[in-house]
Design an enzyme around this catalytic site. Structure first.
Site, PDB file in Angstrom:
ATOM      1  N   TYR A  66     -68.697  84.602  50.450  1.00 55.63           N
ATOM      2  CA  TYR A  66     -69.114  84.820  51.531  1.00 55.63           C
ATOM      3  C   TYR A  66     -70.888  84.531  51.041  1.00 55.63           C
ATOM      4  O   TYR A  66     -71.037  85.559  50.379  1.00 55.63           O
ATOM      5  CB  TYR A  66     -68.813  86.674  51.851  1.00 55.63           C
ATOM      6  CG  TYR A  66     -69.168  87.398  53.289  1.00 55.63           C
ATOM      7  CD1 TYR A  66     -69.233  86.846  54.563  1.00 55.63           C
ATOM      8  CD2 TYR A  66     -70.664  88.261  53.227  1.00 55.63           C
ATOM      9  CE1 TYR A  66     -69.958  86.915  55.229  1.00 55.63           C
ATOM     10  CE2 TYR A  66     -70.878  88.944  54.176  1.00 55.63           C
ATOM     11  CZ  TYR A  66     -70.509  87.930  55.651  1.00 55.63           C
ATOM     12  OH  TYR A  66     -71.925  88.305  56.269  1.00 55.63           O
ATOM     13  N   ASP A 122     -76.715  83.940  44.830  1.00 57.72           N
ATOM     14  CA  ASP A 122     -76.903  85.083  45.768  1.00 57.72           C
ATOM     15  C   ASP A 122     -76.249  86.330  44.875  1.00 57.72           C
ATOM     16  O   ASP A 122     -75.555  86.752  44.617  1.00 57.72           O
ATOM     17  CB  ASP A 122     -75.889  85.193  46.856  1.00 57.72           C
ATOM     18  CG  ASP A 122     -75.830  85.741  47.484  1.00 57.72           C
ATOM     19  OD1 ASP A 122     -76.103  86.848  47.621  1.00 57.72           O
ATOM     20  OD2 ASP A 122     -74.284  85.560  48.831  1.00 57.72           O
ATOM     21  N   LYS A 179     -78.771  94.469  49.290  1.00 52.34           N
ATOM     22  CA  LYS A 179     -77.779  96.172  49.251  1.00 52.34           C
ATOM     23  C   LYS A 179     -78.569  96.571  48.091  1.00 52.34           C
ATOM     24  O   LYS A 179     -79.567  97.522  48.969  1.00 52.34           O
ATOM     25  CB  LYS A 179     -76.745  95.753  48.137  1.00 52.34           C
ATOM     26  CG  LYS A 179     -75.269  94.679  49.406  1.00 52.34           C
ATOM     27  CD  LYS A 179     -74.527  95.098  49.229  1.00 52.34           C
ATOM     28  CE  LYS A 179     -73.662  93.677  49.946  1.00 52.34           C
ATOM     29  NZ  LYS A 179     -72.465  94.431  51.026  1.00 52.34           N
TER      30      LYS A 179
HETATM   31  C1  PLP Z   1     -72.300  88.208  47.979  1.00 50.59           C
HETATM   32  C2  PLP Z   1     -73.587  88.068  49.294  1.00 50.59           C
HETATM   33  N1  PLP Z   1     -74.512  87.330  50.002  1.00 50.59           N
HETATM   34  C3  PLP Z   1     -74.699  87.905  51.356  1.00 50.59           C
HETATM   35  C4  PLP Z   1     -74.538  88.909  51.850  1.00 50.59           C
HETATM   36  C5  PLP Z   1     -75.033  88.802  53.121  1.00 50.59           C
HETATM   37  O1  PLP Z   1     -76.041  90.755  52.907  1.00 50.59           O
HETATM   38  P1  PLP Z   1     -75.843  91.254  54.580  1.00 50.59           P
HETATM   39  O2  PLP Z   1     -74.636  92.212  54.632  1.00 50.59           O
HETATM   40  O3  PLP Z   1     -77.433  92.515  53.773  1.00 50.59           O
HETATM   41  O4  PLP Z   1     -76.357  89.975  55.630  1.00 50.59           O
HETATM   42  C6  PLP Z   1     -73.305  89.641  51.769  1.00 50.59           C
HETATM   43  C7  PLP Z   1     -72.910  90.827  52.074  1.00 50.59           C
HETATM   44  O5  PLP Z   1     -71.673  92.112  51.859  1.00 50.59           O
HETATM   45  C8  PLP Z   1     -72.766  89.033  50.067  1.00 50.59           C
HETATM   46  O6  PLP Z   1     -72.071  89.990  49.606  1.00 50.59           O
END
Ligand code: PLP
Length: 509
Positions: free
Chosen positions: A207, A302, A330
């Site tokens: 994700y 990421d 986060k």
């Molecule tokens: C690995 C990863 N990338 C991107 C995101 C997206 O972040 P946001 O919820 O702040 O848009 C998340 C959200 O859980 C994530 O776990």
């Protein structure tokens, strides 16, 4: 990269950033045995589900009906105004969502006054524990002084950028954004601008937020556009996926792309997709780095979950692998709103220059609330506190204790479940929902696979409800984030509660 550049880069990495830290500063104390975990997960997915016994599950449901009445009433009302009555994808939903009014340290409290051990940790950001008093005090000070936002530069923007550039080895410049989703979008735009190429390779099951181009191969590898409802095909035209931990498949894809315009970037979570739900070999990231360099693609890490949770230098510090761009989210805002950012080498990051520098051709990013003083200050003081208290390592030890305890319980009750962790990111697979094999190339097998997903997902929801009834909040019934507020007593109490659930699992047929 030329040999000389490599030397300069490594020298900078060693001396100016001073990130060669002892492993005690990382959350991960020991790298897990990926093959053993995968073998156990394979075994789990190849046997019938083992849910909580029907009698006990009925008792758990009754618990909510009796003890969570105010929540039920509010959610029933919310259904009239909010689609589905709840706004977080990973919120606890079964039998109905609960309403929370208080968060403090290791605990959450619902509107009916019930207390829970908090292993959702707001989805990951609150590594210090919920509502950390130091960060809260600084946030209040800032709001008293200038309010949460001005739309103009504030000193905390500089402070947090400096801190991140000092601690995260590959980051020379940092731009704060509103969320992880936005930061992923920015990273892809920069990669395309910098390389002049279009294709983006992601790891199946990962994700990376919900932008049009990234709703592809989500949760279950190989599912491509399965979840891309409302997203035109053209938006995912240049997105591709490879199976997790499969370096040969990545190489084949990069080679194939080279003959068709090339790859702009490979994006991955260094701990493995879905916060390490599918663990990867320790050497995997280094091998991806090599391939990206060889094929002229940028490597994007990421680190929305892993940065400042695995360690202050991120997962890249732990694996000692340097990406070209790093996506933050986060913990970067310490549980406060506006949690996103992109960091990387100057040569790439200068593509984002705003304000006076904005005349040149640049990747467009924005956001009224991006880098507001509140997010910047909350993030900055969270990072300082993490450094001061060695929070990543503390949270990691709590994760180790929790996982070891769960493994012992699994053994004691002879269950097929699988518990594993990357420090403070803990996984407890009981139904292995995300491990159902879906083969989009054989559409006739889909109905059967989807039926399997549905049954396993329902069991996962039931497990989440059972844990909740026992006073533990998990993330979607299968993941737990631990924090520095989780003392041995908190973890041992949690294990006693998990045992009450495990004691009531249906026997194997
Ligand atoms: C690995 C990863 N990338 C991107 C995101 C997206 O972040 P946001 O919820 O702040 O848009 C998340 C959200 O859980 C994530 O776990």
């Amino acid at each position: 990269m030329k040999l000389f550049d490599l030397f300069v880069y490594n020298t900078k990495f060693d001396i100016t950033k001073n990130i060669i830290m002892s492993t005690s500063n990382f959350s991960i104390s020991e790298y897990h045995n990926v093959k053993e975990i995968n073998d156990r997960l394979d075994k789990l997915i190849n046997q019938p589900i083992r849910p909580v016994s029907r009698d006990k599950m009925a008792a758990y449901i009754e618990h909510f009906e009796k003890n969570c009445l105010k929540s039920k009433e509010m959610i029933t009302e919310a259904m009239n105004y909010i689609p589905g009555g709840v706004q977080h994808n990973l919120a606890f939903n079964y039998p109905f969502p609960l309403v929370f009014t208080k968060a403090e340290g290791a605990y959450l409290y619902d509107i009916d006054g019930n207390r829970y051990i908090d292993f959702i940790q707001a989805g990951g950001p609150t590594i210090l524990g919920s509502n950390n008093p130091v960060v809260k005090g600084k946030a209040i000070e800032l709001i008293n002084e200038c309010g949460p936002s001005t739309g103009l530069f504030h000193e905390y923007e500089l402070k947090i950028a400096e801190f991140i550039c000092k601690h995260v080895p590959s980051v020379e410049m940092f731009r704060m954004l509103g969320s992880g989703t936005e930061a992923v979008m920015a990273s892809i735009r920069v990669a395309r601008l910098a390389t002049g190429k279009k294709k983006i390779i992601k790891v199946g099951g990962a994700y990376h937020g919900w932008s049009d181009q990234m709703v592809y191969g989500m949760r279950i590898p190989g599912t491509g556009r399965f979840d891309a409802h409302g997203i035109p095909r053209v938006c995912t035209k240049h997105t591709q996926e490879v199976f997790p931990n499969d370096i040969k498949a990545l190489k084949r894809k990069l080679r194939w792309n080279r003959l068709r315009g090339g790859t702009a970037a490979v994006i991955l979570e260094p701990v493995g997709p879905e916060s390490g739900t599918r663990p990867v070999d320790f050497a995997y990231n280094a091998r991806v780095r090599e391939l990206c360099t060889r094929y002229g693609a940028l490597l994007i890490f990421d680190e929305v979950v892993s940065a400042f949770r695995v360690g202050l230098s991120g997962a890249q510090g732990y694996y000692n692998v340097m990406p070209d761009l790093t996506v933050f989210g986060k913990v970067v805002a310490g549980g406060y709103p506006g949690a996103g950012g992109l960091g990387g080498k100057k040569e790439y990051m200068s593509n984002l220059a705003a304000g006076l520098q904005g005349a040149k051709k640049r990747a467009m990013v924005g956001g009224t609330m991006s880098a507001n003083p509140l997010s910047s200050a909350a993030g900055y003081y969270t990072l300082l506190e993490i450094e001061k208290t060695d929070a990543c390592a503390k949270a990691g030890r709590a994760g180790d204790r929790l996982t070891k305890g769960l493994q012992e319980l699994i053994e004691k009750y002879n269950l097929p479940f699988v518990a594993y962790n990357q420090g403070s990111i803990c996984h407890l697979e009981t139904s292995a929902t995300m491990f159902v094999k879906i083969n989009m190339k054989r559409p006739w097998t889909l109905p059967h696979a989807l039926k399997e997903v549905k049954a396993r997902k329902h069991m996962m929801e039931e497990m989440g409800a059972a844990y909740m009834a026992e006073g533990i909040v998990t993330l979607a019934g299968s993941r737990m984030y631990t924090s520095a507020a989780d003392t041995d007593e908190v973890i041992d109490d949690a294990l006693a509660r998990f045992e009450r659930v495990f004691r009531n699992i249906e026997p194997a047929n």
